[in-house]
Scaffold this active site. Structure first.
Site, PDB file in Angstrom:
ATOM      1  N   LEU A 191     -10.128 -53.518   3.029  1.00  0.00           N
ATOM      2  CA  LEU A 191     -11.054 -52.751   2.190  1.00  0.00           C
ATOM      3  C   LEU A 191     -12.408 -52.511   2.868  1.00  0.00           C
ATOM      4  O   LEU A 191     -12.881 -53.342   3.636  1.00  0.00           O
ATOM      5  CB  LEU A 191     -11.259 -53.494   0.866  1.00  0.00           C
ATOM      6  CG  LEU A 191      -9.965 -53.799   0.098  1.00  0.00           C
ATOM      7  CD1 LEU A 191     -10.272 -54.523  -1.212  1.00  0.00           C
ATOM      8  CD2 LEU A 191      -9.150 -52.543  -0.173  1.00  0.00           C
ATOM      9  N   SER A 198     -16.364 -50.028   2.116  1.00  0.00           N
ATOM     10  CA  SER A 198     -17.205 -49.666   0.959  1.00  0.00           C
ATOM     11  C   SER A 198     -16.650 -48.481   0.171  1.00  0.00           C
ATOM     12  O   SER A 198     -17.025 -48.296  -0.994  1.00  0.00           O
ATOM     13  CB  SER A 198     -18.659 -49.408   1.338  1.00  0.00           C
ATOM     14  OG  SER A 198     -18.854 -49.405   2.680  1.00  0.00           O
ATOM     15  N   LYS A 223     -10.934 -38.600  -0.328  1.00  0.00           N
ATOM     16  CA  LYS A 223     -10.640 -38.447   1.099  1.00  0.00           C
ATOM     17  C   LYS A 223      -9.171 -38.082   1.297  1.00  0.00           C
ATOM     18  O   LYS A 223      -8.835 -37.273   2.147  1.00  0.00           O
ATOM     19  CB  LYS A 223     -10.971 -39.724   1.862  1.00  0.00           C
ATOM     20  CG  LYS A 223     -10.711 -39.545   3.330  1.00  0.00           C
ATOM     21  CD  LYS A 223     -11.021 -40.798   4.094  1.00  0.00           C
ATOM     22  CE  LYS A 223     -10.104 -40.935   5.255  1.00  0.00           C
ATOM     23  NZ  LYS A 223      -8.807 -41.467   4.946  1.00  0.00           N
ATOM     24  N   ASP A 224      -8.305 -38.691   0.492  1.00  0.00           N
ATOM     25  CA  ASP A 224      -6.880 -38.342   0.534  1.00  0.00           C
ATOM     26  C   ASP A 224      -6.649 -37.242  -0.501  1.00  0.00           C
ATOM     27  O   ASP A 224      -6.065 -37.468  -1.554  1.00  0.00           O
ATOM     28  CB  ASP A 224      -6.031 -39.581   0.241  1.00  0.00           C
ATOM     29  CG  ASP A 224      -6.245 -40.651   1.295  1.00  0.00           C
ATOM     30  OD1 ASP A 224      -5.897 -40.416   2.460  1.00  0.00           O
ATOM     31  OD2 ASP A 224      -6.812 -41.705   0.964  1.00  0.00           O
ATOM     32  N   MET A 249      -4.207 -50.326  -0.156  1.00  0.00           N
ATOM     33  CA  MET A 249      -3.350 -51.009   0.818  1.00  0.00           C
ATOM     34  C   MET A 249      -4.135 -52.097   1.534  1.00  0.00           C
ATOM     35  O   MET A 249      -3.716 -52.590   2.580  1.00  0.00           O
ATOM     36  CB  MET A 249      -2.780 -49.999   1.822  1.00  0.00           C
ATOM     37  CG  MET A 249      -1.891 -48.961   1.147  1.00  0.00           C
ATOM     38  SD  MET A 249      -0.652 -48.229   2.214  1.00  0.00           S
ATOM     39  CE  MET A 249      -1.667 -47.512   3.474  1.00  0.00           C
ATOM     40  N   SER A 255     -12.499 -45.205   6.601  1.00  0.00           N
ATOM     41  CA  SER A 255     -11.041 -45.322   6.538  1.00  0.00           C
ATOM     42  C   SER A 255     -10.636 -46.616   7.216  1.00  0.00           C
ATOM     43  O   SER A 255     -11.248 -47.015   8.213  1.00  0.00           O
ATOM     44  CB  SER A 255     -10.403 -44.142   7.281  1.00  0.00           C
ATOM     45  OG  SER A 255      -9.058 -44.430   7.584  1.00  0.00           O
ATOM     46  N   HIS A 265     -13.514 -48.233  -0.785  1.00  0.00           N
ATOM     47  CA  HIS A 265     -12.706 -48.877  -1.832  1.00  0.00           C
ATOM     48  C   HIS A 265     -13.612 -49.522  -2.891  1.00  0.00           C
ATOM     49  O   HIS A 265     -13.323 -49.465  -4.085  1.00  0.00           O
ATOM     50  CB  HIS A 265     -11.818 -49.977  -1.230  1.00  0.00           C
ATOM     51  CG  HIS A 265     -10.792 -49.478  -0.259  1.00  0.00           C
ATOM     52  ND1 HIS A 265     -10.889 -49.689   1.091  1.00  0.00           N
ATOM     53  CD2 HIS A 265      -9.644 -48.795  -0.449  1.00  0.00           C
ATOM     54  CE1 HIS A 265      -9.841 -49.155   1.697  1.00  0.00           C
ATOM     55  NE2 HIS A 265      -9.072 -48.605   0.787  1.00  0.00           N
TER      56      HIS A 265
HETATM   57  O1  PAF Z   1      -4.268 -44.472  -0.583  1.00  0.00           O
HETATM   58  C1  PAF Z   1      -3.659 -45.558  -0.442  1.00  0.00           C
HETATM   59  O2  PAF Z   1      -4.229 -46.572  -0.072  1.00  0.00           O
HETATM   60  C2  PAF Z   1      -2.173 -45.592  -0.735  1.00  0.00           C
HETATM   61  O3  PAF Z   1      -1.548 -44.398  -0.388  1.00  0.00           O
HETATM   62  C3  PAF Z   1      -1.841 -45.967  -2.189  1.00  0.00           C
HETATM   63  C4  PAF Z   1      -2.370 -44.934  -3.173  1.00  0.00           C
HETATM   64  C5  PAF Z   1      -2.441 -47.326  -2.516  1.00  0.00           C
HETATM   65  C6  PAF Z   1      -0.327 -46.048  -2.392  1.00  0.00           C
HETATM   66  O4  PAF Z   1       0.245 -46.989  -1.536  1.00  0.00           O
END
Ligand code: PAF
Length: 284
Positions: free
Chosen positions: A33, A35, A151-152, A30, A187, A37
């Site tokens: 960004l 580190s 993390k998610d 999303m 995050s 990502h």
């Molecule tokens: O983890 C995220 O950034 C979002 O939930 C995702 C996987 C890009 C979906 O929008």
């Protein structure tokens, strides 16, 4: 690195890469960004020849009163970071491109059971929004593999399940959480914290490690452990949403006999909701 905004351009660029015999990796994000990502992109770049990232703040996964409007949009800085991390193509669509007929009649993908409880309980509809947008993105990119952050943890479980249940030929890779030196999981939402809150925030990870240590040393009174740590979090200034010990694979509540565990937490610091988790495999 090229940036494209339409599905048509995306498909053409991916088709070109495929025609050159390249394997395709995908990192959906999303934006805003950090580190963490970059580590996902680097992982993809180690495994495939052509890495596609997406930046799309998906309205379908935000509830009423959540931070959709204030979610940081930082495209230029993100492009630079993606380039440095080894990304070849960025897909950055508009809401209209992703949902040309609006969102009300949009076909939804829902993953029962795994989406319930934990973040699913506090954020109704969230995982349906995630599963729907990720399914759409997977169909647009048609990658060989996709990389997500651990993390998610619940999100990763939901995505693994949807890929399995819908027979999508995509390998899902979970990448370890990247942390600041003081343990705080990176995050995009950390940017909402004041200086004082940022100093308190690492307590969330300390709590997880203390629970993990106690379990490793034989403690099996989970309710007691969790209550104690909730109190510690409250004393530090958090408002805990949940703190739970679950089976890592199914996300069902853990029993004293389970060996592969995950400790998951969500807690508010002011208006900011932070999540984190710690995977604990007692047989590893
Ligand atoms: O983890 C995220 O950034 C979002 O939930 C995702 C996987 C890009 C979906 O929008």
């Amino acid at each position: 690195m090229n940036t494209v905004k339409t599905v048509r351009e995306l498909r053409a660029a991916v088709a070109r890469a495929r025609s050159e015999g390249k394997r395709i990796g995908f990192v959906p994000t999303m934006g805003n960004l950090h580190s963490g990502h970059a580590a996902l992109v680097t992982k993809a770049a180690q495994r495939v020849d052509f890495v596609v990232a997406s930046i799309f703040v998906n309205p379908l996964q935000f509830g009423a009163g959540e931070d959709l409007d204030k979610y940081p949009r930082t495209l230029a800085a993100d492009q630079e970071k993606l380039l440095q991390a080894g990304c070849h193509l960025l897909f950055a669509p508009t809401v209209e491109e992703m949902y040309p007929d609006g969102m009300d009649g949009q076909t939804r993908v829902s993953v029962p059971q795994l989406s319930e409880g934990l973040c699913g309980a506090s954020r109704p509809g969230h995982f349906e929004g995630v599963a729907t947008v990720v399914s759409k993105l997977f169909n647009m990119v048609q990658p060989d593999l996709a990389v997500f952050g651990q993390k998610d943890f619940q999100q990763l479980a939901v995505i693994r399940a949807l890929v399995h249940d819908l027979n999508m030929p995509i390998q899902i890779i979970g990448e370890p959480t990247v942390r600041a030196a003081d343990g705080l999981a990176l995050s995009s939402r950390n940017g909402y914290l004041s200086k004082e809150q940022r100093a308190i925030a690492p307590a969330i990870y300390r709590g997880l490690t203390q629970i993990a240590e106690a379990i490793s040393q034989g403690e099996r009174d989970y309710p007691k452990l969790l209550d104690e740590q909730k109190q510690v979090l409250e004393a530090a200034g958090f408002r805990p949403d949940y703190l739970e010990i679950r089976q890592a694979r199914t996300l069902r509540p853990a029993t004293a006999q389970d060996r592969d565990l995950v400790i998951l937490v969500a807690a508010y610091l002011g208006a900011t909701r932070l999540i984190d988790n710690l995977h604990l495999d007692l047989d590893a």
